[in-house]
Scaffold this active site. Structure first.
Site, PDB file in Angstrom:
ATOM      1  N   GLU A 173      -1.437 -21.171  -7.260  1.00  0.00           N
ATOM      2  CA  GLU A 173      -0.662 -21.928  -6.282  1.00  0.00           C
ATOM      3  C   GLU A 173       0.698 -22.309  -6.864  1.00  0.00           C
ATOM      4  OE1 GLU A 173      -2.838 -25.296  -4.934  1.00  0.00           O
ATOM      5  OE2 GLU A 173      -4.430 -24.101  -3.996  1.00  0.00           O
ATOM      6  N   ARG A 226       9.957  -2.857   6.185  1.00  0.00           N
ATOM      7  CA  ARG A 226       9.552  -1.525   6.658  1.00  0.00           C
ATOM      8  C   ARG A 226       8.414  -1.584   7.671  1.00  0.00           C
ATOM      9  NH1 ARG A 226       9.093   1.229   0.781  1.00  0.00           N
ATOM     10  NH2 ARG A 226       8.551  -0.937   0.288  1.00  0.00           N
ATOM     11  N   GLN A 227       7.696  -2.683   7.708  1.00  0.00           N
ATOM     12  CA  GLN A 227       6.592  -2.832   8.663  1.00  0.00           C
ATOM     13  C   GLN A 227       7.110  -3.555   9.909  1.00  0.00           C
ATOM     14  OE1 GLN A 227       2.739  -3.995   6.968  1.00  0.00           O
ATOM     15  NE2 GLN A 227       3.618  -3.789   4.921  1.00  0.00           N
ATOM     16  N   ASP A 258      16.858  11.460   6.155  1.00  0.00           N
ATOM     17  CA  ASP A 258      16.010  11.869   7.264  1.00  0.00           C
ATOM     18  C   ASP A 258      16.832  11.776   8.549  1.00  0.00           C
ATOM     19  OD1 ASP A 258      15.946   9.144   8.207  1.00  0.00           O
ATOM     20  OD2 ASP A 258      14.345   8.750   6.774  1.00  0.00           O
ATOM     21  N   LYS A 288      12.454  16.243   7.437  1.00  0.00           N
ATOM     22  CA  LYS A 288      11.249  16.004   6.653  1.00  0.00           C
ATOM     23  C   LYS A 288      10.139  15.493   7.547  1.00  0.00           C
ATOM     24  CE  LYS A 288      12.117  11.173   5.403  1.00  0.00           C
ATOM     25  NZ  LYS A 288      12.406  10.229   4.338  1.00  0.00           N
ATOM     26  N   THR A 340       9.943   4.089  -4.543  1.00  0.00           N
ATOM     27  CA  THR A 340       9.339   4.958  -5.555  1.00  0.00           C
ATOM     28  C   THR A 340      10.267   6.093  -5.946  1.00  0.00           C
ATOM     29  OG1 THR A 340       8.318   6.373  -3.889  1.00  0.00           O
ATOM     30  CG2 THR A 340       7.036   4.473  -4.648  1.00  0.00           C
ATOM     31  N   ALA A 341      11.368   6.261  -5.205  1.00  0.00           N
ATOM     32  CA  ALA A 341      12.386   7.300  -5.447  1.00  0.00           C
ATOM     33  C   ALA A 341      11.918   8.701  -5.063  1.00  0.00           C
ATOM     34  CB  ALA A 341      12.869   7.299  -6.897  1.00  0.00           C
ATOM     35  N   LEU A 342      10.761   8.807  -4.410  1.00  0.00           N
ATOM     36  CA  LEU A 342      10.307  10.130  -3.975  1.00  0.00           C
ATOM     37  C   LEU A 342      11.238  10.711  -2.908  1.00  0.00           C
ATOM     38  CD1 LEU A 342       6.421   9.770  -3.836  1.00  0.00           C
ATOM     39  CD2 LEU A 342       7.700  11.511  -5.098  1.00  0.00           C
TER      40      LEU A 342
END
Length: 327
Positions: A48, A105-106, A179, A203, A236-238
């Site tokens: 906490e 992002r969500q 994209d 993609k 993640t840089a993918l």
């Protein structure tokens, strides 16, 4: 007789900072010419979080800064507790300064039985007592509508674009969207850089496998050109490194990777180092520790932009004026 009584209180700007990114808060405070309000903040043994301000905040115009790097949930909770403490201590107006919005992002349901987490975060800020949010480069601009109050959506594009324009002046540039969904951003970049061509990576992404991208092909003129790949974040840089590989395979002379938020999760550092990108350009909306830095990385300070926005909000000025009315 005039009803009421004239007051003597003057508006006071105070800046408060969570523990996630104190360096950014100090830089913003320096630009504003204020000191960060001292506070006690620590974790109990069970995880906490406790916060307490060590000076009076009554009647103040309070700006609460927190970056949301890992562990995101801890830093989000800490900022919510700070907002609640300000509300209960009678701060006049509370602005949550969120350089990188958590759960951005969500922002919609991709499949059934999923939450809209970005909306939930906005609701939590409002419930805690935030009157306003200041943030930088949301994943999608329409997420501003999740918050039931003013949202000042700042843009790092001008800062990043100035760096690219001065660094690569005279080269044949192509602005590349990673994209199809970010082609509008690429068009804005192209306009700011004098009308250079744009391209995008076609993609596909499996919604059941987060952070994994299958790049298909490059659409646009990239052969022999310096390609600037623009995005809101590198996690993640993918996505960015896959785009860099595709562009180089299609004959690009060089690849420059640009993003506002450097999340740099997992093996991102190693992927970027191995990507053969000429330069990776980020801002410091999130802390980038020494071990995640490398010679080809440039980190630009977002502090001047945040400080100017905070000053405009405090003075009831125009935040849009920071972008020449084109925010």
């Amino acid at each position: 007789m005039v009803s009421g009584k004239p007051g003597i209180a003057k508006r006071q700007l105070i800046l408060l900072s969570g523990r996630a990114h104190p360096e950014l808060a100090e830089a913003v405070a320096k630009h504003l010419g204020v000191a960060i309000t001292p506070q006690a903040a620590y974790d109990f043994a069970n995880g906490e979080i406790f916060v307490r301000f060590e000076e009076s905040v009554r009647g103040a115009d309070a700006f609460v800064m927190q970056s949301h790097s890992a562990p995101v949930n801890d830093w989000l909770m800490e900022q919510l507790l700070m907002v609640d403490a300000l509300k209960r201590a009678s701060a006049k107006r509370i602005t949550a300064v969120v350089p990188s919005y958590p759960y951005a992002r969500q922002d919609r349901k991709y499949a059934g039985r999923e939450p809209v987490s970005a909306r939930l975060v906005a609701d939590m800020f409002r419930t805690a007592g935030a009157d306003r949010i200041v943030t930088v480069d949301l994943h999608t601009a329409q997420a501003q509508g999740f918050f039931d109050g003013p949202v000042d959506h700042l843009h790092a594009m001008w800062l990043l674009c100035d760096h690219v324009g001065s660094r690569y002046r005279g080269e044949d540039l192509t602005i590349v969207s990673p994209d199809a969904g970010r082609t509008r951003l690429a068009e804005k970049w192209a306009d700011l850089l004098g009308g250079c061509p744009i391209a995008f990576i076609h993609k596909t992404r499996d919604p059941l496998r987060p952070n994994e991208v299958l790049a298909n092909r490059v659409v646009g003129d990239v052969e022999g050109r310096t390609c600037v790949v623009v995005d809101d974040m590198i996690d993640t840089a993918l996505t960015s490194t896959t785009a860099a590989r595709q562009l180089l395979e299609q004959g690009a002379k060089d690849v420059v990777l640009v993003a506002t938020h450097g999340v740099l999760s997992g093996d991102a550092h190693d992927r970027l180092v191995a990507s053969k990108a000429r330069e990776v350009i980020l801002t410091d909306t999130l802390p980038i520790p020494h071990e995640k830095r490398f010679p080809g990385l440039t980190v630009l300070s977002i502090a001047p932009l945040l400080a100017r926005a905070i000053q405009e909000v405090f003075e009831d000025g125009s935040v849009t004026s920071l972008f020449d009315g084109n925010a």
